[in-house]
Design a protein around this motif. Sequence first.
Motif, PDB file in Angstrom:
ATOM      1  N   TYR A 153      52.591  40.382  68.280  1.00 50.18           N
ATOM      2  CA  TYR A 153      52.568  39.303  69.284  1.00 50.18           C
ATOM      3  C   TYR A 153      51.309  39.354  70.143  1.00 50.18           C
ATOM      4  CZ  TYR A 153      53.935  36.410  73.258  1.00 50.18           C
ATOM      5  OH  TYR A 153      53.965  35.454  74.229  1.00 50.18           O
ATOM      6  N   CYS A 154      50.965  40.515  70.645  1.00 51.68           N
ATOM      7  CA  CYS A 154      49.817  40.608  71.557  1.00 51.68           C
ATOM      8  C   CYS A 154      48.494  40.285  70.866  1.00 51.68           C
ATOM      9  CB  CYS A 154      49.756  42.001  72.176  1.00 51.68           C
ATOM     10  SG  CYS A 154      51.076  42.319  73.365  1.00 51.68           S
ATOM     11  N   GLU A 155      48.420  40.555  69.561  1.00 52.85           N
ATOM     12  CA  GLU A 155      47.190  40.256  68.826  1.00 52.85           C
ATOM     13  C   GLU A 155      47.068  38.774  68.477  1.00 52.85           C
ATOM     14  OE1 GLU A 155      44.647  42.350  67.961  1.00 52.85           O
ATOM     15  OE2 GLU A 155      45.636  43.911  69.145  1.00 52.85           O
ATOM     16  N   VAL A 156      48.226  38.129  68.232  1.00 48.42           N
ATOM     17  CA  VAL A 156      48.221  36.754  67.746  1.00 48.42           C
ATOM     18  C   VAL A 156      48.317  35.734  68.875  1.00 48.42           C
ATOM     19  CG1 VAL A 156      49.498  35.080  66.356  1.00 48.42           C
ATOM     20  CG2 VAL A 156      49.169  37.413  65.509  1.00 48.42           C
ATOM     21  N   ASN A 157      49.141  36.008  69.875  1.00 54.46           N
ATOM     22  CA  ASN A 157      49.380  35.041  70.944  1.00 54.46           C
ATOM     23  C   ASN A 157      48.091  34.689  71.678  1.00 54.46           C
ATOM     24  OD1 ASN A 157      51.094  33.453  72.684  1.00 54.46           O
ATOM     25  ND2 ASN A 157      50.761  35.010  74.241  1.00 54.46           N
ATOM     26  N   GLU A 158      47.878  33.374  71.879  1.00 53.29           N
ATOM     27  CA  GLU A 158      46.688  32.863  72.565  1.00 53.29           C
ATOM     28  C   GLU A 158      45.395  33.345  71.916  1.00 53.29           C
ATOM     29  OE1 GLU A 158      46.882  33.431  76.766  1.00 53.29           O
ATOM     30  OE2 GLU A 158      48.897  32.601  76.936  1.00 53.29           O
ATOM     31  N   ASN A 159      45.437  33.467  70.589  1.00 52.90           N
ATOM     32  CA  ASN A 159      44.267  33.944  69.852  1.00 52.90           C
ATOM     33  C   ASN A 159      44.105  33.104  68.586  1.00 52.90           C
ATOM     34  OD1 ASN A 159      42.070  35.526  69.271  1.00 52.90           O
ATOM     35  ND2 ASN A 159      43.234  37.308  68.604  1.00 52.90           N
ATOM     36  N   PHE A 160      42.892  32.998  68.116  1.00 56.99           N
ATOM     37  CA  PHE A 160      42.587  32.195  66.933  1.00 56.99           C
ATOM     38  C   PHE A 160      41.457  32.918  66.231  1.00 56.99           C
ATOM     39  CE2 PHE A 160      40.826  27.782  65.473  1.00 56.99           C
ATOM     40  CZ  PHE A 160      41.456  27.914  64.259  1.00 56.99           C
ATOM     41  N   LYS A 161      41.712  33.423  65.006  1.00 50.58           N
ATOM     42  CA  LYS A 161      40.695  34.274  64.386  1.00 50.58           C
ATOM     43  C   LYS A 161      40.550  34.014  62.887  1.00 50.58           C
ATOM     44  CE  LYS A 161      44.002  38.139  64.088  1.00 50.58           C
ATOM     45  NZ  LYS A 161      44.264  39.520  64.506  1.00 50.58           N
ATOM     46  N   ILE A 162      39.360  34.247  62.422  1.00 47.69           N
ATOM     47  CA  ILE A 162      39.056  34.152  61.000  1.00 47.69           C
ATOM     48  C   ILE A 162      39.373  35.492  60.345  1.00 47.69           C
ATOM     49  CG2 ILE A 162      36.647  34.903  61.233  1.00 47.69           C
ATOM     50  CD1 ILE A 162      35.935  32.685  59.173  1.00 47.69           C
ATOM     51  N   TYR A 163      39.755  35.463  59.073  1.00 45.75           N
ATOM     52  CA  TYR A 163      40.052  36.722  58.379  1.00 45.75           C
ATOM     53  C   TYR A 163      39.706  36.596  56.896  1.00 45.75           C
ATOM     54  CZ  TYR A 163      44.439  34.628  56.636  1.00 45.75           C
ATOM     55  OH  TYR A 163      45.365  33.831  56.017  1.00 45.75           O
ATOM     56  N   LYS A 164      39.546  37.735  56.256  1.00 43.52           N
ATOM     57  CA  LYS A 164      39.180  37.821  54.830  1.00 43.52           C
ATOM     58  C   LYS A 164      37.995  36.907  54.513  1.00 43.52           C
ATOM     59  CE  LYS A 164      43.669  39.302  52.994  1.00 43.52           C
ATOM     60  NZ  LYS A 164      44.741  39.051  52.003  1.00 43.52           N
ATOM     61  N   VAL A 165      36.968  37.005  55.313  1.00 41.91           N
ATOM     62  CA  VAL A 165      35.811  36.123  55.172  1.00 41.91           C
ATOM     63  C   VAL A 165      35.144  36.330  53.811  1.00 41.91           C
ATOM     64  CG1 VAL A 165      33.583  35.469  56.155  1.00 41.91           C
ATOM     65  CG2 VAL A 165      35.473  36.161  57.665  1.00 41.91           C
ATOM     66  N   ASN A 166      35.033  35.255  53.052  1.00 42.42           N
ATOM     67  CA  ASN A 166      34.401  35.233  51.722  1.00 42.42           C
ATOM     68  C   ASN A 166      35.120  36.086  50.676  1.00 42.42           C
ATOM     69  OD1 ASN A 166      32.336  33.622  52.805  1.00 42.42           O
ATOM     70  ND2 ASN A 166      31.112  35.412  53.354  1.00 42.42           N
ATOM     71  N   GLU A 167      36.326  36.565  50.976  1.00 43.83           N
ATOM     72  CA  GLU A 167      36.982  37.457  50.024  1.00 43.83           C
ATOM     73  C   GLU A 167      38.481  37.226  49.898  1.00 43.83           C
ATOM     74  OE1 GLU A 167      35.877  41.272  51.606  1.00 43.83           O
ATOM     75  OE2 GLU A 167      37.571  41.322  52.999  1.00 43.83           O
ATOM     76  N   HIS A 168      38.956  36.061  50.303  1.00 49.16           N
ATOM     77  CA  HIS A 168      40.391  35.805  50.193  1.00 49.16           C
ATOM     78  C   HIS A 168      40.795  35.690  48.727  1.00 49.16           C
ATOM     79  CE1 HIS A 168      44.373  34.185  50.872  1.00 49.16           C
ATOM     80  NE2 HIS A 168      44.243  34.432  52.164  1.00 49.16           N
TER      81      HIS A 168
END
Length: 338
Positions: free
Chosen positions: A186-201
Amino acid sequence: MKAAVIGATGYGGAELVRILHQHKLIRNYTIHSSSQVGATIGASYLQKLEPIDIEKISKDTDIVFMATPSGVSRELSPAFVENGIKVIDLSGDLRFRDSAVYENWYKKKAAPKHVLEKAIYGLTEINRQEIKNARLIANPGCYPTATILGLFPLLKNFAVDTESIIIDAKSGVSGAGRNASLATSYCEVNENFKIYKVNEHQHIPEIEQMLKKANSNLGPVKFNTHLVPMTRGIMATIYCKPLQMITEKELRELYQHHYQEDKFVRVRGIGEYPATKEVYGSNYCDIGITYDERTGWVTIVSVIDNLMKGAAGQAVQNLNVMLGIDEGTGLLAPPILP
């Protein structure tokens, strides 16, 4: 008809149970887990989780849904197929004919070649005829479902600069699965918006594999994913440059014609763009399209519920096609609002 759900404790498995519970042709179903045998999923699911006994399940079941993490179906599905049981696999284990592609992107050993050759890619709107006669279905990934449905009509029917394709995709947190992790707390996701697995999904090669059915000249696509602080939903915003002028009206007519027989794809009107809440809890894919005359670029917005059209709903849609019944059976509930 009797069904079994293996991996019923995950979000996709639980969603399958919810759908099967109200499916008119499923007389009964069993739910299975390797780690929580004897427990119940929750108060709403009365039967207990059973062990994964291939021979017993094969004897008592007509169809098996594999709602397991990648790496599990490759071990179990071959035995079910050998026993004459139909299998719909929701993991990524059977989506690639080329085992080297799977092993490179998933970092796991691939299923046997003879099993991969039998698997039909289960995106109904693209492979309906093959699915009708299939005994082994590789259910699509959630991001590929939104992306392929969004791009396929344009690539198949219109000249596009294939090097211009950019896919900017966002998903709710349930797409990461049910197992706890710091990244999805919750603390990592709430009110947060992030990119992940950049160029490697791992969904990149799946998207490219299927879009090449629309345009064999397609090369690598630019695809990146973002985590949005919401529970469910995917939005794929897709950009590409056509090689000739096209009006917004022509674009919309192209998509409407392409999907005119597909009850779960809804093409929006001119100037209308879908939101994830508008497909929440449903099996619909909503698509909005526009052409920017100033820049010469097309923008496509495609939204789905990642647990429905992106997983369990698509699996049941495939089941319906395999059974030769109305593919909307058990899936026609409207989206949930709010």
